[in-house]
Design a protein around this motif. Structure first.
Motif, short mmCIF file in Angstrom:
data_model
loop_
_atom_site.label_atom_id
_atom_site.label_comp_id
_atom_site.label_asym_id
_atom_site.label_seq_id
_atom_site.Cartn_x
_atom_site.Cartn_y
_atom_site.Cartn_z
N THR A 204 0.76 -1.05 0.09
CA THR A 204 0.19 0.15 0.08
C THR A 204 0.87 1.13 -0.09
OG1 THR A 204 -1.50 -1.14 1.62
CG2 THR A 204 -1.95 1.10 1.29
N PRO A 205 0.51 2.22 -0.84
CA PRO A 205 1.33 3.51 -0.91
C PRO A 205 1.42 4.38 0.45
CG PRO A 205 -0.52 3.61 -2.45
CD PRO A 205 -0.62 2.41 -1.92
N ILE A 206 2.17 5.14 0.95
CA ILE A 206 2.13 5.55 2.16
C ILE A 206 2.28 7.09 1.89
CG2 ILE A 206 3.33 6.15 4.30
CD1 ILE A 206 4.93 3.69 3.97
N PRO A 207 1.16 7.95 2.62
CA PRO A 207 1.25 9.42 2.08
C PRO A 207 2.50 10.16 2.44
CG PRO A 207 -0.98 8.56 3.25
CD PRO A 207 0.14 7.43 3.27
N ASP A 208 2.87 11.01 1.79
CA ASP A 208 4.34 11.64 1.74
C ASP A 208 4.39 12.14 3.31
OD1 ASP A 208 4.68 11.26 -0.60
OD2 ASP A 208 4.12 13.02 -1.61
N PHE A 209 3.47 12.83 3.87
CA PHE A 209 3.55 13.28 5.29
C PHE A 209 3.83 12.00 6.37
CE2 PHE A 209 -0.93 12.08 5.65
CZ PHE A 209 -1.02 11.66 7.00
N LEU A 210 3.25 11.01 6.20
CA LEU A 210 3.39 10.04 7.11
C LEU A 210 4.88 9.43 6.59
CD1 LEU A 210 1.97 8.32 9.10
CD2 LEU A 210 0.99 6.95 7.39
N VAL A 211 5.53 9.49 5.64
CA VAL A 211 6.75 8.71 5.16
C VAL A 211 7.91 9.67 6.01
CG1 VAL A 211 8.45 8.57 3.52
CG2 VAL A 211 6.27 7.74 2.84
N ALA A 212 7.39 10.91 6.12
CA ALA A 212 8.44 11.84 6.70
C ALA A 212 8.38 11.57 8.11
CB ALA A 212 8.16 13.50 6.34
N ALA A 213 7.32 11.27 8.81
CA ALA A 213 6.95 11.22 10.22
C ALA A 213 7.63 9.95 10.65
CB ALA A 213 5.50 11.16 10.42
N LEU A 214 7.40 8.79 9.85
CA LEU A 214 8.08 7.59 10.02
C LEU A 214 9.73 7.65 10.04
CD1 LEU A 214 5.77 5.31 7.99
CD2 LEU A 214 5.83 5.17 10.46
N LYS A 215 10.05 8.28 9.06
CA LYS A 215 11.63 8.80 9.05
C LYS A 215 12.17 9.10 10.33
CE LYS A 215 12.41 9.07 3.96
NZ LYS A 215 12.91 10.05 2.94
N GLN A 216 11.41 10.21 10.77
CA GLN A 216 11.59 10.66 12.14
C GLN A 216 11.55 9.83 13.27
OE1 GLN A 216 12.88 13.97 12.22
NE2 GLN A 216 13.25 13.72 14.41
N LYS A 217 10.66 9.00 13.28
CA LYS A 217 10.52 8.07 14.30
C LYS A 217 11.70 7.13 14.23
CE LYS A 217 7.36 4.74 16.39
NZ LYS A 217 7.48 5.09 17.58
N LEU A 218 12.02 6.74 13.05
CA LEU A 218 12.92 5.70 12.89
C LEU A 218 14.37 5.89 13.71
CD1 LEU A 218 14.20 3.19 11.66
CD2 LEU A 218 14.38 4.29 9.42
N LEU A 219 14.53 7.49 13.58
CA LEU A 219 15.75 7.86 14.16
C LEU A 219 15.96 7.46 15.77
CD1 LEU A 219 16.09 11.34 12.35
CD2 LEU A 219 17.36 9.45 11.78
N ASN A 220 14.78 7.53 16.09
CA ASN A 220 14.86 7.15 17.67
C ASN A 220 14.48 6.00 18.10
OD1 ASN A 220 15.52 9.92 18.42
ND2 ASN A 220 13.41 10.32 17.87
N SER A 221 14.31 4.78 17.11
CA SER A 221 13.99 3.52 17.30
C SER A 221 14.91 2.55 17.42
CB SER A 221 12.94 3.09 16.11
OG SER A 221 12.67 1.69 16.09
N THR A 222 14.97 1.69 18.47
CA THR A 222 16.10 0.75 18.62
C THR A 222 15.60 -0.94 18.22
OG1 THR A 222 15.38 0.43 21.00
CG2 THR A 222 16.83 2.06 20.48
N GLY A 223 14.48 -1.21 18.12
CA GLY A 223 13.81 -2.38 17.73
C GLY A 223 13.41 -2.40 16.33
N SER A 224 12.92 -3.74 15.82
CA SER A 224 12.42 -4.03 14.60
C SER A 224 10.98 -3.50 14.31
CB SER A 224 12.65 -5.41 14.23
OG SER A 224 11.82 -6.21 15.20
N LEU A 225 10.39 -3.19 15.50
CA LEU A 225 8.94 -3.02 15.32
C LEU A 225 8.61 -1.56 15.32
CD1 LEU A 225 7.17 -5.49 18.15
CD2 LEU A 225 6.88 -5.59 15.69
N ILE A 226 7.64 -1.21 14.48
CA ILE A 226 7.49 0.14 14.38
C ILE A 226 6.63 0.92 15.50
CG2 ILE A 226 6.39 2.00 12.91
CD1 ILE A 226 6.35 0.46 10.60
N PHE A 227 5.53 0.23 16.20
CA PHE A 227 4.98 0.45 17.09
C PHE A 227 4.91 -0.55 18.34
CE2 PHE A 227 2.73 2.32 13.33
CZ PHE A 227 3.02 3.65 13.59
#
Length: 284
Positions: A204-227
């Motif tokens: 499924t395509p991800i809206p652009d604003f959500l891609v940017a928000a996920l990139k930001q969250k990835l910077l502070n993520s330590t595990g494999s799960l997104i949520f």
């Protein structure tokens, strides 16, 4: 060896003396118990059925186990072949006495009927009628109030639901490896401890604003799960989080995760996306 040798010598002596050999009495044919099927007792058949379905998702296995144990307690242990429609009627009566909704009773009876069919009992069935409740999409004012009251983590979580139309467990087990940040695509993939519904993977395509928000969250993520949960495991409390958020936002009514899928489909349709594409993105 010595015992066998003694028997052989005795047979030679009997032959020399022309003594008729002793004939062992005929043994009765062995009783072969079926590995599965209507010949099993209910408790054994349930154990085998649950073992055969152990590869399904944990939530599904848990639901099967609960329903089958409930059926066992209500009708008692008996041969599967002896189960009749009256047993299903008894089950319905017991579930209604517990105050369960007709839809829930329908689902549990269907689970029992599937179990019986898997054991070769195909003529015992029962249909429980229920009124299908239509799920409406969230109104724009409800979404605005929800996201205004949300914390940053809640905002991203429910924007993910709304922007991708995913099922609860698809979000629960979503991993960073499922996100293609270059093309902006999220793919529902099978995991070692989880499989998609009907074993179907989809993108499924991800809206652009959500891609940017996920990139930001990835910077502070330590595990494999997104949520993940607070302990780093799949988060099983997303519905509770949504209900708490709706309460903080001053909203009343029914707030559920599945309504985001309905809202996603509605918004995609209003934006001109054809029904077939919506169907594929939802995994229907």
């Amino acid at each position: 060896y010595s015992a066998a040798r003694h028997t052989a010598v005795q047979r030679e002596i009997d032959l020399l003396n022309k003594v008729a050999p002793k004939v062992a009495p005929a043994l009765p044919p062995p009783v072969v118990l079926p590995k599965t099927g209507a010949g099993l007792m209910l408790d054994k058949a349930i154990d085998l059925y649950l073992a055969n379905n152990a590869t399904k998702s944990g939530k599904t296995v848990s639901a099967y186990s609960f329903t089958m144990q409930q059926f066992f307690r209500i009708v008692g242990n008996k041969p599967v072949a002896a189960i009749t429609q009256q047993d299903l009627i008894t089950l319905v009566g017991a579930l209604r006495a517990k105050g369960l909704a007709d839809r829930t009773i329908h689902n549990r009876v269907e689970e029992v009927v599937c179990f019986l069919r898997s054991n070769g009992v195909k003529d015992v069935t029962l249909r429980v009628r229920y009124t299908e409740k239509k799920i409406r999409a969230y109104r724009p004012d409800e979404l605005k109030a929800l996201f205004a009251a949300a914390t940053p983590d809640e905002w991203l979580l429910f924007q993910f639901f709304l922007g991708l139309g995913c099922r609860e467990q698809e979000v629960q087990f979503a991993e960073w490896g499922d996100v293609d940040f270059v093309d902006g695509i999220f793919t529902v993939k099978a995991k070692a401890n989880w499989k998609p519904k009907d074993y179907e993977e989809r993108s499924t395509p991800i809206p652009d604003f959500l891609v940017a928000a996920l990139k930001q969250k990835l910077l502070n993520s330590t595990g494999s799960l997104i949520f993940p949960s607070a302990t780093g495991k799949p988060n099983g409390h997303m519905l509770r989080t949504l209900k708490d958020l709706a309460k903080r936002a001053g909203l009343t009514g029914n707030f559920g995760l599945h309504k985001f899928r309905k809202t996603y489909a509605t918004l995609q349709h209003k934006n001109g996306l054809d029904a077939r594409t919506i169907q594929k993105r939802l995994g229907h």
